[in-house]
Write a protein that holds these residues in place. Structure first.
Motif, PDB file in Angstrom:
ATOM      1  N   THR A  83     -17.346  31.776 -14.262  1.00 11.06           N
ATOM      2  CA  THR A  83     -17.394  30.679 -13.454  1.00 11.06           C
ATOM      3  C   THR A  83     -18.014  29.411 -13.834  1.00 11.06           C
ATOM      4  O   THR A  83     -17.194  28.303 -13.350  1.00 11.06           O
ATOM      5  N   ARG A  84     -18.718  29.307 -14.707  1.00  8.30           N
ATOM      6  CA  ARG A  84     -19.122  28.212 -15.532  1.00  8.30           C
ATOM      7  C   ARG A  84     -17.713  27.530 -16.084  1.00  8.30           C
ATOM      8  O   ARG A  84     -17.530  26.138 -15.977  1.00  8.30           O
ATOM      9  N   SER A  85     -16.985  28.104 -16.758  1.00  6.60           N
ATOM     10  CA  SER A  85     -15.850  27.619 -17.426  1.00  6.60           C
ATOM     11  C   SER A  85     -14.933  27.150 -16.159  1.00  6.60           C
ATOM     12  O   SER A  85     -14.383  25.907 -16.491  1.00  6.60           O
ATOM     13  N   ALA A  86     -14.579  27.805 -15.309  1.00  7.84           N
ATOM     14  CA  ALA A  86     -13.825  27.371 -13.963  1.00  7.84           C
ATOM     15  C   ALA A  86     -14.504  26.080 -13.482  1.00  7.84           C
ATOM     16  O   ALA A  86     -13.306  25.246 -13.324  1.00  7.84           O
ATOM     17  N   ALA A  87     -15.712  26.132 -13.168  1.00  9.27           N
ATOM     18  CA  ALA A  87     -16.075  24.697 -12.539  1.00  9.27           C
ATOM     19  C   ALA A  87     -15.963  23.724 -13.548  1.00  9.27           C
ATOM     20  O   ALA A  87     -15.472  22.486 -13.263  1.00  9.27           O
ATOM     21  N   CYS A  88     -15.974  23.726 -14.877  1.00  8.94           N
ATOM     22  CA  CYS A  88     -15.612  22.623 -15.850  1.00  8.94           C
ATOM     23  C   CYS A  88     -14.304  22.155 -15.850  1.00  8.94           C
ATOM     24  O   CYS A  88     -13.764  21.124 -16.321  1.00  8.94           O
ATOM     25  N   GLY A  89     -13.338  22.960 -15.361  1.00 11.36           N
ATOM     26  CA  GLY A  89     -12.066  22.867 -15.294  1.00 11.36           C
ATOM     27  C   GLY A  89     -11.503  22.356 -13.998  1.00 11.36           C
ATOM     28  O   GLY A  89     -10.329  22.459 -13.612  1.00 11.36           O
ATOM     29  N   GLY A  90     -12.383  22.069 -13.129  1.00  8.93           N
ATOM     30  CA  GLY A  90     -11.879  21.922 -11.767  1.00  8.93           C
ATOM     31  C   GLY A  90     -11.754  22.989 -10.578  1.00  8.93           C
ATOM     32  O   GLY A  90     -11.428  22.761  -9.652  1.00  8.93           O
ATOM     33  N   SER A 317      -4.356  31.416 -13.716  1.00 12.35           N
ATOM     34  CA  SER A 317      -4.622  31.214 -15.184  1.00 12.35           C
ATOM     35  C   SER A 317      -4.376  32.752 -15.947  1.00 12.35           C
ATOM     36  O   SER A 317      -3.891  32.948 -16.954  1.00 12.35           O
ATOM     37  N   ASP A 318      -4.551  33.675 -14.991  1.00 16.90           N
ATOM     38  CA  ASP A 318      -4.470  35.162 -15.302  1.00 16.90           C
ATOM     39  C   ASP A 318      -5.611  35.154 -16.791  1.00 16.90           C
ATOM     40  O   ASP A 318      -5.306  35.661 -17.916  1.00 16.90           O
ATOM     41  N   HIS A 319      -6.690  34.465 -16.525  1.00 16.54           N
ATOM     42  CA  HIS A 319      -7.794  34.542 -17.618  1.00 16.54           C
ATOM     43  C   HIS A 319      -8.258  36.029 -17.978  1.00 16.54           C
ATOM     44  O   HIS A 319      -8.715  36.607 -17.173  1.00 16.54           O
ATOM     45  N   ALA A 320      -7.814  36.340 -19.256  1.00 19.52           N
ATOM     46  CA  ALA A 320      -8.343  37.457 -19.486  1.00 19.52           C
ATOM     47  C   ALA A 320      -8.961  37.731 -20.783  1.00 19.52           C
ATOM     48  O   ALA A 320      -8.375  37.665 -21.963  1.00 19.52           O
ATOM     49  N   PRO A 321     -10.404  37.499 -20.853  1.00 20.54           N
ATOM     50  CA  PRO A 321     -11.222  36.850 -22.176  1.00 20.54           C
ATOM     51  C   PRO A 321     -11.529  38.053 -23.084  1.00 20.54           C
ATOM     52  O   PRO A 321     -12.358  38.952 -22.604  1.00 20.54           O
ATOM     53  N   PHE A 322     -10.959  38.048 -24.139  1.00 29.65           N
ATOM     54  CA  PHE A 322     -11.109  39.132 -25.369  1.00 29.65           C
ATOM     55  C   PHE A 322     -11.446  38.012 -26.702  1.00 29.65           C
ATOM     56  O   PHE A 322     -10.871  37.282 -26.960  1.00 29.65           O
ATOM     57  N   ILE A 346      -5.287  36.735 -22.505  1.00 28.64           N
ATOM     58  CA  ILE A 346      -5.559  35.275 -23.215  1.00 28.64           C
ATOM     59  C   ILE A 346      -6.549  34.635 -22.036  1.00 28.64           C
ATOM     60  O   ILE A 346      -6.245  34.733 -20.941  1.00 28.64           O
ATOM     61  N   PRO A 347      -7.377  33.586 -22.732  1.00 30.71           N
ATOM     62  CA  PRO A 347      -8.302  32.880 -21.759  1.00 30.71           C
ATOM     63  C   PRO A 347      -7.545  31.546 -20.940  1.00 30.71           C
ATOM     64  O   PRO A 347      -6.621  31.286 -21.923  1.00 30.71           O
ATOM     65  N   GLY A 348      -7.972  31.125 -20.155  1.00 33.96           N
ATOM     66  CA  GLY A 348      -7.616  29.816 -19.780  1.00 33.96           C
ATOM     67  C   GLY A 348      -7.880  29.609 -18.131  1.00 33.96           C
ATOM     68  O   GLY A 348      -7.116  28.643 -17.624  1.00 33.96           O
ATOM     69  N   VAL A 349      -9.154  29.756 -17.899  1.00 33.94           N
ATOM     70  CA  VAL A 349      -9.469  29.682 -16.628  1.00 33.94           C
ATOM     71  C   VAL A 349      -9.958  28.182 -16.428  1.00 33.94           C
ATOM     72  O   VAL A 349      -9.753  27.436 -15.526  1.00 33.94           O
ATOM     73  N   GLU A 350     -10.316  27.463 -17.814  1.00 34.96           N
ATOM     74  CA  GLU A 350     -11.039  26.131 -17.722  1.00 34.96           C
ATOM     75  C   GLU A 350      -9.639  25.334 -17.942  1.00 34.96           C
ATOM     76  O   GLU A 350      -9.795  24.072 -17.639  1.00 34.96           O
ATOM     77  N   THR A 351      -8.585  25.636 -18.708  1.00 36.59           N
ATOM     78  CA  THR A 351      -7.340  24.814 -19.021  1.00 36.59           C
ATOM     79  C   THR A 351      -6.203  24.774 -18.163  1.00 36.59           C
ATOM     80  O   THR A 351      -5.168  23.897 -18.344  1.00 36.59           O
ATOM     81  N   VAL A 420     -15.376  33.070 -25.113  1.00 37.82           N
ATOM     82  CA  VAL A 420     -14.179  33.484 -25.962  1.00 37.82           C
ATOM     83  C   VAL A 420     -14.280  32.768 -27.241  1.00 37.82           C
ATOM     84  O   VAL A 420     -14.499  31.487 -27.066  1.00 37.82           O
ATOM     85  N   ASP A 421     -14.015  33.184 -28.591  1.00 42.39           N
ATOM     86  CA  ASP A 421     -14.100  32.532 -29.654  1.00 42.39           C
ATOM     87  C   ASP A 421     -12.664  31.558 -30.148  1.00 42.39           C
ATOM     88  O   ASP A 421     -12.663  31.201 -31.419  1.00 42.39           O
ATOM     89  N   TYR A 422     -11.841  31.442 -29.036  1.00 41.23           N
ATOM     90  CA  TYR A 422     -10.720  30.771 -29.501  1.00 41.23           C
ATOM     91  C   TYR A 422     -10.130  30.114 -28.117  1.00 41.23           C
ATOM     92  O   TYR A 422     -10.273  30.766 -27.007  1.00 41.23           O
ATOM     93  N   THR A 423      -9.193  29.493 -28.107  1.00 41.75           N
ATOM     94  CA  THR A 423      -8.418  29.027 -26.955  1.00 41.75           C
ATOM     95  C   THR A 423      -6.761  28.923 -27.629  1.00 41.75           C
ATOM     96  O   THR A 423      -6.510  28.629 -28.776  1.00 41.75           O
ATOM     97  N   PRO A 424      -5.833  29.539 -27.055  1.00 41.22           N
ATOM     98  CA  PRO A 424      -4.467  29.568 -27.272  1.00 41.22           C
ATOM     99  C   PRO A 424      -4.097  27.982 -27.361  1.00 41.22           C
ATOM    100  O   PRO A 424      -2.779  27.707 -27.829  1.00 41.22           O
ATOM    101  N   TYR A 425      -4.684  27.272 -26.551  1.00 36.97           N
ATOM    102  CA  TYR A 425      -4.114  25.787 -26.489  1.00 36.97           C
ATOM    103  C   TYR A 425      -4.740  24.665 -27.605  1.00 36.97           C
ATOM    104  O   TYR A 425      -4.986  23.592 -27.443  1.00 36.97           O
ATOM    105  N   GLU A 426      -5.517  25.324 -28.583  1.00 38.33           N
ATOM    106  CA  GLU A 426      -6.158  24.317 -29.737  1.00 38.33           C
ATOM    107  C   GLU A 426      -5.202  23.456 -30.039  1.00 38.33           C
ATOM    108  O   GLU A 426      -4.352  23.561 -30.468  1.00 38.33           O
TER     109      GLU A 426
END
Ligand code: DUC
Ligand code: ZN
Ligand code: ZN
Length: 498
Positions: A83-90, A317-322, A346-351, A420-426
């Motif tokens: 939810t921290r990541s969510a908030a930072c992405g609006g 997002s279907d944020h599914a964080p591994f 893949i992660p994506g709640v913030e992006t 998560v230690d990566y983003t697919p959108y790097e």
């Protein structure tokens, strides 16, 4: 003298799903209480000159701290980091999943999930359920009582051995959704096609991450999507097809719409920004393994078309964080394993919002109002949270994202707030990012700083969504079946008869 408002947001351009207006917003007691120019002073004043003021995002498909079937695997985000990541992405409301474990009760899954969320969330949250074992007790007792208590949506899977339901079980679940007013979400991929293709690929020695995409081709998604639509038609209840990846599933949904069926559709940024080639490059491709897999550029364009022409109801997002490194994520036990053993997601709640804003709104593919509808208003409606969530209106929660529409950002994992230690959108460049996020009038993200506190986020019981109701039949429209009318209308009809 006491100020009239706790917060006033001034001089911004406010957009909802229907309107774009220059207005100030007065907030008191966590709600929007005034819209208009020249409002009296608030205890806190926010100058939104040059900014867009939008309803906070509602991410209606994300996975946080979901118990994993396979031993040793763990989601990287819990309710705090997620939810921290969510908030930072609006995003100001999230709806993750309380997943039933086969052989166990649905009620136990929901109670366990509340314990996991307790005291952690920075933004508000509701729960979907995942039904993996629709026993008579689940169908006749647990689901009806849970739906009545505010868990008004559930996901069913047509694939994954520890989750999938057969057609008969799906029909039984859809009948419960119809009877009790819940919305069923369907993961549509043909499990036997995938199992067979996986065997064929494995016996040819094709076990690298990139073969994940070949094991889950569009035809497997198309067939399951068509079958889910047929089952929904048979039971006469709307469904949502989640994470639609490309042309073939879209064709089925268009066909359903052409036949008057109420089929809702969700897509996600991975189907707009990634392709199957992101799974190439050796084991690193595991970072982009999700299901259905990303397709190709031509399919991305077709998904964009579906957003602009109204085929899609929501973008989640279907944020599914591994985590990629370590032992509990993409490398189970610390090893590079065959593709079928790599956890999906893949992660994506913030992006989610910045990507869609930048490539959707700024390019003119979708309007600003469509953006708000797809990412906030529609998910709130679809899951029974509107008008409390998903809009800026008198009486709605003051969940607001203030955007700098010109802010240029190069996405890197180090700037994100998930675990998560990566983003697919790097390395992707976007223009536009939320600079301030308020949840019920409290600032939780401001000028690059997380200022929200764990536990501030509240659990939201969901209403029974009007959108989950079967289409009103001719007889019902003539007033014979008041129970079939949308809630507001049936209330009016009841009071007229009182
Ligand atoms: N389905 C989801 O909805 N999320 C992650 C993986 C999957 O298959
Ligand atoms: Zn799924
Ligand atoms: Zn998911």
């Amino acid at each position: 003298m006491q100020p009239s408002y706790d917060v006033v947001i001034r001089h911004g351009l406010v957009a909802t799903a229907c309107e774009t207006m220059e207005t100030d917003i007065g907030i008191r007691g966590g709600q929007v209480v005034a819209l208009g120019k020249g409002l009296e002073a608030g205890r806190t004043e926010i100058d939104a000159s040059g900014k867009l003021v939008l309803p906070g995002g509602v991410d209606a498909h994300c996975h946080f701290d979901q118990p994993m079937g396979e031993e040793g695997l763990k989601m990287a985000d819990d309710f705090l980091s997620g939810t921290r990541s969510a908030a930072c992405g609006g995003t100001t409301t999230v709806i993750p999943f309380a997943a039933q474990i086969q052989g166990e009760s649905m009620r136990a899954a929901v109670e366990d999930y509340h314990r996991r969320a307790e005291g952690k969330a920075l933004v508000d949250y509701a729960f979907h359920m995942i039904v993996t074992d629709p026993t008579a007790t689940v169908l006749n007792e647990e689901l009806p009582s849970l739906i009545a208590q505010g868990y008004t949506s559930f996901k069913i899977y047509m694939t994954y051995d520890d989750m999938k339901l057969n057609d008969r079980q799906i029909l039984q679940c859809l009948a419960v959704a119809r009877k009790h007013g819940a919305l069923a979400m369907v993961h549509a991929e043909n499990t036997d096609c995938i199992a067979w293709l996986t065997e064929v690929l494995e016996s040819a020695g094709h076990t690298e991450p990139r073969y994940h995409a070949q094991a889950r081709p569009m035809v497997a998604e198309r067939e399951a999507t068509h079958r889910a639509i047929a089952l929904s038609e048979l039971v006469d209840v709307p469904i949502l097809i989640v994470h639609v990846s490309g042309r073939e599933a879209i064709d089925q949904i268009r066909w359903a719409h052409g036949h008057g069926l109420r089929i809702y559709a969700e897509t996600c940024p991975q189907y707009l920004f990634l392709t199957a080639s992101h799974l190439d490059g050796g084991y690193e491709g595991a970072k982009c393994i999700c299901s259905p897999p990303p397709r190709d550029k031509a399919n991305q364009r077709i998904v964009w078309d579906g957003l602009s022409d109204g085929l899609f109801t929501i973008v989640s997002s279907d944020h599914a964080p591994f985590r990629y490194e370590g032992t509990d994520g993409k490398k189970p036990g610390g090893k590079e394993v065959e593709f079928q053993y790599i956890p999906n997601g893949i992660p994506g709640v913030e992006t989610r919002l910045p990507l869609l804003f930048s490539e959707g709104v700024r390019t003119g593919r979708i309007s600003l109002n469509q953006f708000v509808a797809l990412t906030s208003t529609n998910p709130a409606k679809l899951y029974g949270l509107n008008p409390r969530k998903g809009t800026i209106a008198i009486g709605s929660d003051a969940d607001i994202a203030i955007w700098d529409p010109e802010k240029q950002v190069t996405i890197t994992n180090s700037m994100l707030h998930h675990n998560v230690d990566y983003t697919p959108y790097e390395g992707m460049q976007v223009t536009g990012w939320p600079v301030t996020t308020l949840v019920r009038g409290q600032i939780v993200w401001d000028s690059g700083q997380v200022v929200g506190t764990a536990g501030y986020g509240q659990f939201l019981p969901c209403g029974k969504p009007d959108m989950a109701r079967p289409k009103v039949s001719d007889t019902a429209a003539a007033g014979h079946y008041v129970g079939n009318l949308p809630t507001a209308l049936s209330k009016l009809a009841r009071s007229a008869h009182a």
